[in-house]
Design a protein around this motif. Structure first.
Motif, PDB file in Angstrom:
ATOM      1  N   PRO A   1      -6.075  -2.634  -2.177  1.00 40.19           N
ATOM      2  CA  PRO A   1      -6.031  -1.276  -2.431  1.00 40.19           C
ATOM      3  C   PRO A   1      -7.493  -0.410  -2.876  1.00 40.19           C
ATOM      4  CG  PRO A   1      -5.205  -2.693  -4.124  1.00 40.19           C
ATOM      5  CD  PRO A   1      -5.537  -3.436  -2.875  1.00 40.19           C
TER       6      PRO A   1
ATOM      7  N   GLN B   1      -8.990   0.350   0.523  1.00 40.96           N
ATOM      8  CA  GLN B   1      -8.192   1.282   1.346  1.00 40.96           C
ATOM      9  C   GLN B   1      -8.310   2.574   0.572  1.00 40.96           C
ATOM     10  OE1 GLN B   1      -4.238  -0.450   0.840  1.00 40.96           O
ATOM     11  NE2 GLN B   1      -4.674  -1.921   2.758  1.00 40.96           N
ATOM     12  N   ARG B   2      -8.326   2.654  -0.692  1.00 39.79           N
ATOM     13  CA  ARG B   2      -8.432   4.097  -1.446  1.00 39.79           C
ATOM     14  C   ARG B   2      -9.897   4.543  -1.254  1.00 39.79           C
ATOM     15  NH1 ARG B   2      -8.074   5.439  -7.748  1.00 39.79           N
ATOM     16  NH2 ARG B   2      -7.679   7.498  -7.480  1.00 39.79           N
TER      17      ARG B   2
END
Length: 250
Positions: free
Chosen positions: A189, A192-193
């Protein structure tokens, strides 16, 4: 299924499955007995051969495939390149919606097999990592479920050493073992962010190399030379050190 026996009696079908499993034989025998079909299952020479075998069967580009198999049991990445050549199952799902109970499947698993708003595969198995917590302990200390991995680390450190079962012995924070797939669940995450949000808003400092493994402009290896990766390593270590496995951190 017995009601379909006349409809499928004697009809042959072939499945190509990525790996051998003894239970396949039992289930296929039951299916054939119940429906009257003549379903058989086959396997590629090795699991690594599965992507090529599927492409050879369904075709690619302007080329037609061999069309030997009627269906495939495969990992999701192998289905993505050929998704447009797989049957659209939407109408079949809607036709038997009540018996299939498609909405009982985890929504993320359903999303994974949906391409261009059409369903081209059925999820058979998927793995998820989820957080579980004791409501009574959280209520006792006025805690809420964490919304970030940073909050998770802070809560684990806060709860570590407190007696959660009244036996006079200090207990753990979160239970977490240092396994690779857990670590990647923390890593994913953040990166991805980082593709859509300035990494500074995540870790509080400038991050000029959001990719985890290599510099995308130079294709140079950079694992370890990465602010985001170091941030996740620190978070993961903090949780494991206050978990049931602190002795597994070296």
């Amino acid at each position: 299924l017995s009601a379909l026996k006349c409809e499928y009696d004697g009809i042959p079908a072939a499945l190509l499955a990525i790996e051998e499993e003894d239970n396949w034989a039992l289930r296929i025998d039951e299916f054939n007995e119940c429906t009257g079909a003549q379903l058989q299952i086959f396997y590629p020479p090795t699991e690594d051969d599965m992507p090529e075998e599927v492409i050879l069967d369904v075709g690619e580009g302007e080329e037609d495939g061999a069309n030997i198999f009627d269906g495939y049991v495969l990992e999701l990445p192998f289905a993505i390149p050929v998704s447009e050549r797989l049957d659209d199952l939407q109408s079949k799902i809607l036709r038997d919606f009540n018996s299939i109970r498609y909405n009982d499947i985890n929504d993320q698993a359903r999303l994974a097999v949906t391409f261009n708003n059409s369903v081209h595969a059925l999820p058979l198995d998927s793995d998820y990592i989820a957080i579980g917590y004791r409501q009574d302990v959280f209520d006792q200390y006025g805690l809420q479920p964490p919304s970030t991995i940073e909050e998770m680390a802070e809560q684990s450190e806060f709860l570590f050493g407190k007696d959660h079962n009244n036996d006079g012995v200090g207990d753990w924070g979160y239970c977490l073992s240092p396994q690779a797939h857990y670590f990647m669940a923390f890593m994913a995450p953040v990166f991805q962010r980082a593709n859509t949000v300035n990494i500074e808003t995540i870790i509080g400092e400038t991050q000029s190399k959001p990719n985890m493994f290599f510099d995308t402009s130079k294709f140079e290896q950079m694992l370890g030379d990465n602010d985001g990766a170091r941030y996740v390593v620190d978070i993961f270590e903090r949780i494991v050190r206050t978990s049931n496995c602190p002795d597994q951190i070296r």
